[in-house]
Scaffold this motif. Structure first.
Motif, PDB file in Angstrom:
ATOM      1  N   GLY A  54       0.770  -1.401  -0.226  1.00 24.56           N
ATOM      2  CA  GLY A  54      -0.294   0.599  -0.064  1.00 24.56           C
ATOM      3  C   GLY A  54       0.821   1.295  -0.290  1.00 24.56           C
ATOM      4  N   PRO A  55      -0.152   1.909   0.199  1.00 24.33           N
ATOM      5  CA  PRO A  55       0.970   3.646  -0.707  1.00 24.33           C
ATOM      6  C   PRO A  55       1.213   4.272   1.058  1.00 24.33           C
ATOM      7  CG  PRO A  55      -1.368   3.668  -0.809  1.00 24.33           C
ATOM      8  CD  PRO A  55      -1.381   2.385  -0.881  1.00 24.33           C
ATOM      9  N   MET A  56       2.258   4.927   1.544  1.00 23.23           N
ATOM     10  CA  MET A  56       2.058   5.776   2.497  1.00 23.23           C
ATOM     11  C   MET A  56       0.248   6.065   3.552  1.00 23.23           C
ATOM     12  SD  MET A  56       4.730   7.560   3.201  1.00 23.23           S
ATOM     13  CE  MET A  56       5.084   8.422   4.927  1.00 23.23           C
ATOM     14  N   ALA A  57      -0.209   5.997   4.261  1.00 20.60           N
ATOM     15  CA  ALA A  57      -0.966   5.760   5.081  1.00 20.60           C
ATOM     16  C   ALA A  57      -1.348   7.990   5.349  1.00 20.60           C
ATOM     17  CB  ALA A  57      -1.534   5.173   6.632  1.00 20.60           C
ATOM     18  N   THR A  58      -2.256   8.247   5.264  1.00 22.86           N
ATOM     19  CA  THR A  58      -2.400   9.857   5.403  1.00 22.86           C
ATOM     20  C   THR A  58      -3.789   9.660   5.893  1.00 22.86           C
ATOM     21  OG1 THR A  58      -4.050  10.026   3.412  1.00 22.86           O
ATOM     22  CG2 THR A  58      -1.701  10.280   2.490  1.00 22.86           C
ATOM     23  N   ALA A  59      -4.248  10.983   6.230  1.00 30.05           N
ATOM     24  CA  ALA A  59      -6.009  11.204   7.099  1.00 30.05           C
ATOM     25  C   ALA A  59      -6.608  10.478   5.296  1.00 30.05           C
ATOM     26  CB  ALA A  59      -5.537  12.819   7.394  1.00 30.05           C
ATOM     27  N   ASP A  60      -6.890  10.968   4.610  1.00 25.52           N
ATOM     28  CA  ASP A  60      -7.676  10.384   4.009  1.00 25.52           C
ATOM     29  C   ASP A  60      -7.835   8.800   3.188  1.00 25.52           C
ATOM     30  OD1 ASP A  60      -8.906  13.108   3.756  1.00 25.52           O
ATOM     31  OD2 ASP A  60      -7.623  13.207   1.917  1.00 25.52           O
ATOM     32  N   ARG A  61      -6.485   8.166   3.879  1.00 26.06           N
ATOM     33  CA  ARG A  61      -6.515   6.893   3.139  1.00 26.06           C
ATOM     34  C   ARG A  61      -5.732   6.335   4.424  1.00 26.06           C
ATOM     35  NH1 ARG A  61      -3.484   3.203   2.749  1.00 26.06           N
ATOM     36  NH2 ARG A  61      -3.365   1.568   0.763  1.00 26.06           N
ATOM     37  N   GLN A  62      -6.597   5.558   5.043  1.00 32.13           N
ATOM     38  CA  GLN A  62      -6.756   4.847   6.133  1.00 32.13           C
ATOM     39  C   GLN A  62      -7.079   3.432   5.603  1.00 32.13           C
ATOM     40  OE1 GLN A  62      -7.041   6.093   9.954  1.00 32.13           O
ATOM     41  NE2 GLN A  62      -6.830   8.384   9.169  1.00 32.13           N
ATOM     42  N   PRO A  63      -6.066   2.479   5.168  1.00 31.00           N
ATOM     43  CA  PRO A  63      -6.865   1.056   5.130  1.00 31.00           C
ATOM     44  C   PRO A  63      -6.456   0.117   6.563  1.00 31.00           C
ATOM     45  CG  PRO A  63      -4.077   1.458   4.206  1.00 31.00           C
ATOM     46  CD  PRO A  63      -4.291   2.974   5.229  1.00 31.00           C
ATOM     47  N   ASP A  70       4.508   6.554  10.223  1.00 32.48           N
ATOM     48  CA  ASP A  70       6.236   6.852  10.051  1.00 32.48           C
ATOM     49  C   ASP A  70       6.027   5.806   9.391  1.00 32.48           C
ATOM     50  OD1 ASP A  70       5.358   9.768  11.332  1.00 32.48           O
ATOM     51  OD2 ASP A  70       6.056   8.791  12.479  1.00 32.48           O
ATOM     52  N   LEU A  71       4.897   4.874   9.685  1.00 34.17           N
ATOM     53  CA  LEU A  71       5.150   3.747   9.278  1.00 34.17           C
ATOM     54  C   LEU A  71       4.555   3.264   7.109  1.00 34.17           C
ATOM     55  CD1 LEU A  71       3.875   1.693  11.983  1.00 34.17           C
ATOM     56  CD2 LEU A  71       6.599   1.608  11.580  1.00 34.17           C
ATOM     57  N   SER A 156      11.974   7.125   8.676  1.00 36.37           N
ATOM     58  CA  SER A 156      13.227   8.535   8.913  1.00 36.37           C
ATOM     59  C   SER A 156      11.710   9.685   8.372  1.00 36.37           C
ATOM     60  CB  SER A 156      14.063   8.574   8.789  1.00 36.37           C
ATOM     61  OG  SER A 156      14.968   7.521   9.591  1.00 36.37           O
ATOM     62  N   ASP A 157      12.031  10.117   6.863  1.00 32.19           N
ATOM     63  CA  ASP A 157      11.264  11.159   6.528  1.00 32.19           C
ATOM     64  C   ASP A 157      10.539  10.410   5.209  1.00 32.19           C
ATOM     65  OD1 ASP A 157      11.343  13.168   4.493  1.00 32.19           O
ATOM     66  OD2 ASP A 157      13.151  13.696   4.456  1.00 32.19           O
ATOM     67  N   PRO A 158       8.709  11.522   5.413  1.00 30.91           N
ATOM     68  CA  PRO A 158       8.347  10.829   3.940  1.00 30.91           C
ATOM     69  C   PRO A 158       9.019  10.682   2.441  1.00 30.91           C
ATOM     70  CG  PRO A 158       7.102  12.288   5.599  1.00 30.91           C
ATOM     71  CD  PRO A 158       8.580  12.430   5.673  1.00 30.91           C
ATOM     72  N   ALA A 159      10.107  11.071   2.025  1.00 34.12           N
ATOM     73  CA  ALA A 159      10.738  11.350   0.999  1.00 34.12           C
ATOM     74  C   ALA A 159      11.070   9.875   0.849  1.00 34.12           C
ATOM     75  CB  ALA A 159      12.169  12.812   1.414  1.00 34.12           C
ATOM     76  N   GLU A 160      12.416   9.420   1.637  1.00 37.25           N
ATOM     77  CA  GLU A 160      12.709   7.827   1.130  1.00 37.25           C
ATOM     78  C   GLU A 160      10.845   7.140   1.207  1.00 37.25           C
ATOM     79  OE1 GLU A 160      15.149   7.448   5.433  1.00 37.25           O
ATOM     80  OE2 GLU A 160      13.348   7.491   6.033  1.00 37.25           O
ATOM     81  N   PHE A 161       9.687   7.006   0.717  1.00 34.93           N
ATOM     82  CA  PHE A 161       8.967   5.771   0.434  1.00 34.93           C
ATOM     83  C   PHE A 161       9.527   5.611  -0.891  1.00 34.93           C
ATOM     84  CE2 PHE A 161       5.354   5.633  -1.807  1.00 34.93           C
ATOM     85  CZ  PHE A 161       4.515   3.779  -0.982  1.00 34.93           C
ATOM     86  N   GLU A 162      10.085   6.476  -1.893  1.00 35.15           N
ATOM     87  CA  GLU A 162       9.795   5.303  -3.173  1.00 35.15           C
ATOM     88  C   GLU A 162      11.172   4.380  -2.910  1.00 35.15           C
ATOM     89  OE1 GLU A 162      10.392   7.868  -6.967  1.00 35.15           O
ATOM     90  OE2 GLU A 162       8.672   8.894  -5.915  1.00 35.15           O
ATOM     91  N   GLN A 163      12.631   4.992  -2.173  1.00 35.84           N
ATOM     92  CA  GLN A 163      13.803   4.428  -1.871  1.00 35.84           C
ATOM     93  C   GLN A 163      13.219   2.730  -1.229  1.00 35.84           C
ATOM     94  OE1 GLN A 163      16.593   5.920   0.299  1.00 35.84           O
ATOM     95  NE2 GLN A 163      17.638   3.844   0.046  1.00 35.84           N
ATOM     96  N   ILE A 164      12.650   2.812  -0.428  1.00 36.36           N
ATOM     97  CA  ILE A 164      11.811   2.284   0.804  1.00 36.36           C
ATOM     98  C   ILE A 164      11.029   0.660   0.105  1.00 36.36           C
ATOM     99  CG2 ILE A 164      11.173   1.745   2.996  1.00 36.36           C
ATOM    100  CD1 ILE A 164      13.825   1.991   3.107  1.00 36.36           C
ATOM    101  N   ASP A 165      10.328   1.655  -0.813  1.00 30.46           N
ATOM    102  CA  ASP A 165       8.728   0.809  -1.540  1.00 30.46           C
ATOM    103  C   ASP A 165       9.919  -0.038  -2.215  1.00 30.46           C
ATOM    104  OD1 ASP A 165       6.371   0.324  -1.643  1.00 30.46           O
ATOM    105  OD2 ASP A 165       6.698   1.810  -4.198  1.00 30.46           O
TER     106      ASP A 165
END
Length: 183
Positions: A54-63, A70-71, A156-165
């Motif tokens: 899944g993509p990162m969780a946001t206030a609008d997207r909470q699976p 942060d996870l 640590s930072d939302p900017a890491e998402f693509e690398q971690i994904d």
């Protein structure tokens, strides 16, 4: 007068106790069934024994209920009815990550993290009693055929998402033939 109402009162109390106990027993299964249905369709595949990333969780997207922003979550709804399920979790360097195995009753069957694996891949074999894990896999015996494997990775930072994904998508959840698991 009291005798007239004693039997119906006792019958009512017995029925209430049975209903209360039935609710306590059934609730975890009902909740987990709803979670498996919802999470299993998170990426639209609706299949068992395949990770959904899944993509990162946001206030609008909470699976899931109250996800941490942060996870990053990956989930695999598993089904052991056709054989065991092998779960390989790719390690994420310099980040906390964990894999949790929940059975159909919401009980935690196993938890492993980066601290347990020493930077290596977590390799779990989800099995029914009497089955043997393939070489190189840690056996996790389950009392139910269905459940959820949930990976959590701390950013640590939302900017890491693509690398971690890109790293987490190397993790696998797959069925293995029951014949390979015979003792």
């Amino acid at each position: 007068m009291i005798r007239k109402w004693l039997l119906p009162l006792l019958a009512g109390l017995a029925a209430a106790a049975i209903a209360w106990h039935g609710t306590l027993v059934a609730t975890p299964y009902v909740l987990m069934s709803a979670a498996m249905k919802r999470i299993g369709n998170a990426d639209g595949n609706g299949r068992a024994n395949v990770f959904a990333f899944g993509p990162m969780a946001t206030a609008d997207r909470q699976p899931i209920v109250r996800p941490s922003p942060d996870l990053v979550y990956s989930s695999c709804v598993f089904d052991l009815s056709q054989g065991g399920v092998l779960v390989d979790v790719e390690p994420v360097p310099e980040h906390y990550w964990s894999i949790s195995i929940f059975d159909a009753r919401t009980d935690v069957a196993a938890v492993r993290s980066d601290r347990d694996t020493g930077g290596k891949t977590a390799r779990l074999a989800l099995l029914r009693k009497g089955q043997k894990a393939p070489a190189g896999y840690e056996a996790v015996e389950l009392g139910y055929d269905r459940g959820i494997a949930l990976i959590r990775i701390l950013l640590s930072d939302p900017a890491e998402f693509e690398q971690i994904d890109a790293i987490r998508r190397k993790s696998k959840c797959r069925t293995v033939s029951a014949k390979l698991l015979e003792k």
